[in-house]
Design a protein around this motif. Structure first.
Motif, PDB file in Angstrom:
ATOM      1  N   CYS A 216       1.775 -11.110   2.153  1.00 17.49           N
ATOM      2  CA  CYS A 216       2.605  -9.744   2.332  1.00 17.49           C
ATOM      3  C   CYS A 216       3.834  -9.372   1.722  1.00 17.49           C
ATOM      4  O   CYS A 216       3.891  -8.531   1.169  1.00 17.49           O
ATOM      5  CB  CYS A 216       3.249 -10.020   3.562  1.00 17.49           C
ATOM      6  N   ILE A 217       4.424 -10.710   1.351  1.00 18.41           N
ATOM      7  CA  ILE A 217       5.473 -10.168  -0.532  1.00 18.41           C
ATOM      8  C   ILE A 217       5.166  -9.235  -0.948  1.00 18.41           C
ATOM      9  O   ILE A 217       5.150  -7.864  -1.777  1.00 18.41           O
ATOM     10  CB  ILE A 217       6.020 -11.433  -0.816  1.00 18.41           C
ATOM     11  N   LYS A 218       3.614  -9.486  -1.324  1.00 14.70           N
ATOM     12  CA  LYS A 218       2.925  -8.719  -2.627  1.00 14.70           C
ATOM     13  C   LYS A 218       3.159  -7.429  -2.073  1.00 14.70           C
ATOM     14  O   LYS A 218       2.744  -6.014  -2.793  1.00 14.70           O
ATOM     15  CB  LYS A 218       1.594  -9.250  -3.023  1.00 14.70           C
ATOM     16  N   ALA A 219       1.805  -7.406  -0.578  1.00 14.65           N
ATOM     17  CA  ALA A 219       1.618  -6.108   0.347  1.00 14.65           C
ATOM     18  C   ALA A 219       2.924  -5.480   0.401  1.00 14.65           C
ATOM     19  O   ALA A 219       2.557  -4.165  -0.409  1.00 14.65           O
ATOM     20  CB  ALA A 219       0.989  -6.341   1.086  1.00 14.65           C
ATOM     21  N   ARG A 220       4.304  -5.762   0.799  1.00 19.39           N
ATOM     22  CA  ARG A 220       5.535  -5.107   0.349  1.00 19.39           C
ATOM     23  C   ARG A 220       5.300  -4.567  -1.110  1.00 19.39           C
ATOM     24  O   ARG A 220       6.395  -3.144  -1.047  1.00 19.39           O
ATOM     25  CB  ARG A 220       6.781  -5.400   0.713  1.00 19.39           C
ATOM     26  N   ARG A 221       5.347  -5.212  -1.411  1.00 19.92           N
ATOM     27  CA  ARG A 221       5.927  -4.798  -3.373  1.00 19.92           C
ATOM     28  C   ARG A 221       5.432  -3.125  -3.568  1.00 19.92           C
ATOM     29  O   ARG A 221       5.599  -2.916  -4.479  1.00 19.92           O
ATOM     30  CB  ARG A 221       5.300  -5.675  -4.077  1.00 19.92           C
ATOM     31  N   TYR A 222       3.411  -3.662  -2.883  1.00 18.87           N
ATOM     32  CA  TYR A 222       3.153  -2.271  -3.320  1.00 18.87           C
ATOM     33  C   TYR A 222       3.212  -0.949  -2.320  1.00 18.87           C
ATOM     34  O   TYR A 222       2.334   0.029  -2.251  1.00 18.87           O
ATOM     35  CB  TYR A 222       2.393  -2.264  -3.360  1.00 18.87           C
ATOM     36  N   ASP A 223       4.098  -1.245  -0.990  1.00 23.01           N
ATOM     37  CA  ASP A 223       4.435  -0.340  -0.195  1.00 23.01           C
ATOM     38  C   ASP A 223       2.901  -0.505   0.503  1.00 23.01           C
ATOM     39  O   ASP A 223       2.496   0.724   0.938  1.00 23.01           O
ATOM     40  CB  ASP A 223       4.858   0.684  -0.392  1.00 23.01           C
ATOM     41  N   LEU A 224       2.292  -1.477   0.698  1.00 20.99           N
ATOM     42  CA  LEU A 224       0.579  -1.336   1.593  1.00 20.99           C
ATOM     43  C   LEU A 224       1.082  -2.029   2.790  1.00 20.99           C
ATOM     44  O   LEU A 224       2.058  -2.908   3.433  1.00 20.99           O
ATOM     45  CB  LEU A 224       0.257  -1.786   0.819  1.00 20.99           C
ATOM     46  N   ALA A 225       0.051  -1.445   4.125  1.00 25.04           N
ATOM     47  CA  ALA A 225       0.593  -2.415   4.405  1.00 25.04           C
ATOM     48  C   ALA A 225      -1.262  -2.936   5.392  1.00 25.04           C
ATOM     49  O   ALA A 225      -3.054  -2.243   4.684  1.00 25.04           O
ATOM     50  CB  ALA A 225       0.031  -1.496   6.074  1.00 25.04           C
ATOM     51  N   ALA A 226      -1.620  -4.100   5.780  1.00 21.95           N
ATOM     52  CA  ALA A 226      -2.879  -4.244   6.037  1.00 21.95           C
ATOM     53  C   ALA A 226      -3.426  -4.265   7.739  1.00 21.95           C
ATOM     54  O   ALA A 226      -2.499  -4.073   8.842  1.00 21.95           O
ATOM     55  CB  ALA A 226      -2.959  -6.355   6.078  1.00 21.95           C
TER      56      ALA A 226
END
Ligand SMILES: [Mg+2]
Length: 437
Positions: A282-292
């Protein structure tokens, strides 16, 4: 003869082709600014160059070269393992920028796309070249990488444009100017024309793309099959290839795994590992402004047998607090008591840009906004003090146990994925986040 334009109308269609410059190494330089201006190479894991920065190319490094040869021509090269996951996240963001300009975006490869801009001049108050310039600047500003762009009346011509000048090139080829770009272009350099076809055409005295397009339709139909007839049309400025907007989203996922020795059958410990996987992903996803939109949970047994389960997420998200219930359910489906496990993993899949997530009637918007603020603060603290400065209560046993057993020296924790620089960061042991929103 050659001064006569091929297509009289300048913009029957407007197709843009974008191609990132030295994409993999540019991503590395964007994440690690200290690498800017240095010869950077990826492909360490394979022993051959998979990508080289312009600085490295300037020193004679070529794609496919073996690394020991690189050390001879460029001893100060920075050689990195390929991090495809990160590159694909840059790719997602680049495509998203393109979609702000036009809904018709074809993701052609990880770092290339076609965009149909036909009819959008009024919307953007500018020429097609000016729209392309805006796109080029937006990518550089937001992602820290440069791209080369070609704009023309067909896909084949747009591709010729993006290759015409690199890096950071912007080549606009309106219908009236096509011939100027084809005159010196060897026919074998045209997208879709291979060595055999160019050799065959050579027998008819056709060496350049212009000589090819000047042939009449009867000649083309007599001697060439349909794909080459289409290329001939495209080169003449008559668009036949549509910009296909089907997205290729398979590679858009983030995975985090943890391996522990010795293997364990302790449910709390194993769940703590997987909970930490989730936090990291989730940290990585938020770093790239992405949502799963999908969550995959898997466990690997001591004998390397894997069991996993894929779960749908109620709302696209990158907040562990919203995913933890699904994670628990998934975990209970795959976990078997009295079984020894050696690793855990979480995959966030079906990623989409966070800002395009739509709220539904059933979402509690205040709650989601509160969560966004909390995690915004968490990410900020992590930036300053190191990852896991604050963490989920469910991940805590992982930390306590690894510290405790690390002291005894009989348990070695190993993260299979290391985000560069993360290890050096200070761990302050600050509070635990117990998000109940
Ligand atoms: Mg490229």
């Amino acid at each position: 003869m050659t001064t006569q334009p091929l297509t009289i109308h300048s913009w029957p269609r407007a197709i843009l082709h974008i191609d990132a410059d030295a994409f993999f190494t540019s991503c590395e330089q964007a994440i690690h600014p200290e690498l800017k201006g240095k010869p950077v190479i990826t492909g360490k894991e394979r022993g051959i160059v998979s990508a080289a920065s312009y600085e490295a190319k300037g020193r004679g490094v070529e794609r496919g070269m073996r690394l020991f040869e690189v050390k001879k021509v460029c001893p100060d090269a920075v050689i990195l393992p390929s991090d495809y996951e990160t590159y694909s996240l840059f790719s997602v963001r680049m495509f998203e920028i393109l979609r702000r300009f036009s809904p018709d975006v074809e993701e052609y490869s990880i770092d290339e796309a076609f965009v149909d801009l036909t009819g959008l001049r009024r919307t953007f108050h500018g020429s097609y070249g000016e729209i392309a310039k805006k796109i080029q600047e937006a990518v550089e500003r937001e992602l820290g990488i440069t791209v080369s762009i070609g704009v023309s009346v067909s896909k084949v011509l747009a591709k010729i444009g993006s290759k015409h000048k690199k890096p950071k090139g912007l080549t606009v080829i309106p219908g009236r100017e096509i011939h100027n770009y084809l005159e010196k272009l060897p026919i074998g350099k045209v997208w879709g024309i291979g060595a055999n076809t160019s050799e065959f055409l050579g027998k008819f005295g056709i060496k350049t793309a212009l000589e090819f397009v000047r042939k009449d339709e009867l000649f083309i139909k007599t001697h060439l099959s349909k794909p080459y007839q289409e290329i001939w049309h495209e080169l003449n400025g008559w668009s036949v290839y549509p910009v296909s907007t089907e997205t290729k989203r398979d590679y858009q996922s983030i995975s985090k795994t943890r391996t522990f020795t010795p293997p364990s059958d302790d449910e709390t410990f194993i769940f703590a590992q997987i909970s930490k996987n989730l936090e990291n992903a989730c940290i990585k996803a938020r770093r790239y402004d992405l949502a799963a939109t999908r969550l995959i949970v898997f466990l690997r047994q001591q004998d390397f047998r894997d069991t996993g389960v894929e779960l749908k997420v109620s709302r696209p998200t990158a907040y562990p607090a919203e995913l933890i219930e699904s994670l628990k359910n998934g975990f209970m489906k795959v976990y078997k008591p009295n079984t020894l496990y050696r690793s855990t993993g979480v995959v966030l899949a079906g990623l989409m840009p966070e800002k395009s997530v739509q709220y539904t009637l059933f979402d509690d918007v205040t709650r989601i906004e509160r969560m966004a603020r909390i995690y915004g603060a968490v990410d900020e603290l992590s930036e300053r003090f190191g990852k896991h400065t604050i963490q989920h209560a469910s991940s805590l046993p992982a930390k306590l146990q690894s510290q405790h057993e690390g002291e005894r020296g009989d348990v070695a924790m190993r993260k299979t994925e290391i985000f560069k620089g993360e290890n050096k960061r200070q761990r302050l042991g600050l509070p635990v986040l117990n998000v109940k929103v």
